[in-house]
Design a protein around this motif. Structure first.
Motif, short mmCIF file in Angstrom:
data_model
loop_
_atom_site.label_atom_id
_atom_site.label_comp_id
_atom_site.label_asym_id
_atom_site.label_seq_id
_atom_site.Cartn_x
_atom_site.Cartn_y
_atom_site.Cartn_z
N ASN A 9 0.81 -1.22 0.00
CA ASN A 9 0.00 0.00 0.00
C ASN A 9 0.84 1.27 0.00
O ASN A 9 0.28 2.37 -0.12
CB ASN A 9 -0.91 0.04 1.23
N HIS A 10 2.16 1.15 0.15
CA HIS A 10 2.98 2.34 0.43
C HIS A 10 4.29 2.30 -0.34
O HIS A 10 4.84 1.25 -0.64
CB HIS A 10 3.30 2.41 1.93
N ALA A 11 4.85 3.48 -0.57
CA ALA A 11 6.23 3.59 -1.03
C ALA A 11 7.14 3.32 0.17
O ALA A 11 6.92 3.87 1.26
CB ALA A 11 6.50 4.97 -1.60
N PRO A 12 8.18 2.49 0.01
CA PRO A 12 9.06 2.18 1.15
C PRO A 12 9.63 3.41 1.84
O PRO A 12 9.75 3.43 3.07
CB PRO A 12 10.16 1.32 0.51
N ILE A 13 9.97 4.45 1.07
CA ILE A 13 10.57 5.62 1.72
C ILE A 13 9.58 6.30 2.66
O ILE A 13 9.96 6.85 3.70
CB ILE A 13 11.12 6.61 0.67
N VAL A 14 8.29 6.28 2.33
CA VAL A 14 7.28 6.90 3.20
C VAL A 14 7.21 6.15 4.54
O VAL A 14 7.13 6.78 5.61
CB VAL A 14 5.91 6.92 2.50
N ILE A 15 7.24 4.83 4.49
CA ILE A 15 7.21 4.05 5.72
C ILE A 15 8.49 4.28 6.52
O ILE A 15 8.47 4.38 7.76
CB ILE A 15 7.02 2.55 5.42
#
Length: 332
Positions: free
Chosen positions: A82-88
């Motif tokens: 559900n997410h871009a890894p950098i955002v997490i």
């Protein structure tokens, strides 16, 4: 030998309660879990489900962190497709900056929602195929090797937030083993592949900078009460939720019932019994024996339990009774 005990929460929103009231109850549970001596308090990411208030997982974890002082807080898990890894990396790097080494990051491969909601998240189902690469990218952003990279996570870089792989199949077990990461198996709702996943993880584990030997956590439903009948009564909230999911319905956490036979069909009962096979529901003496046998048989390094039911007083009472089991290493 005792093992650490952790708690997995969905921040349930009971029928006739608002989301704000559900979150307030979740904070009460987290505070009591800490006082009882539980090791970790994790929240799960779900979307488009009116009975679950943990969709914005990192936001709610930050609130839990501000209301507690010792217990580890983390995701069980963030659904990485559900997410871009950098955002997490940025979100959990921020949590680590706020709450120090109390933070865990558990990662799941499933979207945790339906196809229409997945599209609303601006994702595609095939994004799950990139899960191994996305995990490695996230580890890079959280680690110490990104200093010369043109793209870095601020906060996040050099934080080394502990990453866990979550799963209910051999895929997560073998990935966790290959990357040398701790592994948590979702036996609380999908126990069918548990034995095979445990074996695959332990046999295929490769030591890494994160772990020198396998670290396995199993999940279970745990609901303690002063007597077996009371525990079984409150557990019908969980059973009803699974029936509703099978029927494609949605709603808030249902009130318990004295007669499930008026609610489920025989095939639905069989489905629920299968999904919730790793459940320990009853008084302390009843659960003590059954849970002890489960731990002896599978030898997990940790156990994570959950109790998503309607009645808040029953949830709190279940936590209060945990020390009486005498089989867990609880922080003092």
């Amino acid at each position: 030998m005792t093992i650490p005990l952790s708690f997995l929460d969905l921040a349930p929103v009971p029928e006739d309660k608002t989301i704000a009231e559900g979150i307030k109850q979740t904070v009460e549970v987290a505070k009591l879990a800490e006082s009882v001596g539980i090791n970790r308090y994790w929240l799960a990411e779900h979307h488009n489900m009116p009975g679950i208030a943990s969709a914005a997982t990192s936001v709610l974890l930050s609130h839990i962190g501000s209301q507690t002082s010792r217990i580890r807080i983390g995701s069980g898990g963030v659904m990485l497709p559900n997410h871009a890894p950098i955002v997490i990396a940025e979100q959990f790097g921020t949590l680590q900056a706020l709450y120090g080494d109390r933070v865990d990051l558990g990662l799941g491969r499933a979207p945790g929602t339906d196809g229409a909601t997945f599209r609303a998240l601006r994702r595609q189902m095939q994004d799950a195929d990139r899960f191994p690469q996305d995990v490695q990218e996230l580890l890079f952003f959280l680690g110490t090797d990104s200093n010369d990279s043109p793209v870095q996570a601020f906060p996040g870089a050099n934080s080394q937030v502990p990453v866990w792989i979550l799963g209910s199949s051999l895929f997560g077990a073998t990935l966790a083993a290959k990357l040398g990461l701790p592994y948590a198996f979702a036996s609380h709702f999908a126990p069918r592949m548990m034995t095979q996943a445990i074996q695959a993880y332990r046999e295929q584990f490769e030591p890494s900078q994160y772990l020198d030997k396998p670290h396995l956590m199993l999940a279970a439903n745990l609901l303690l009460a002063d007597d077996d009948e009371t525990a079984r009564y409150h557990f019908t909230s969980t059973q009803q939720s699974f029936v509703r999911l099978r029927r494609g319905g949605r709603g808030q956490m249902p009130k318990p019932t004295h007669n499930m036979d008026n609610i489920w069909s025989a095939p639905e009962k069989a489905m629920v019994d299968d999904a919730l096979a790793v459940s320990f529901v009853g008084s302390v003496p009843t659960v003590q024996t059954l849970l002890g046998h489960f731990i002896d048989e599978h030898q997990p390094d940790e156990l994570m339990v959950t109790a998503n039911i309607y009645d808040q007083a029953a949830r709190l009472r279940s936590l209060e009774l945990i020390p009486e089991l005498g089989i867990f290493d609880l922080a003092q």
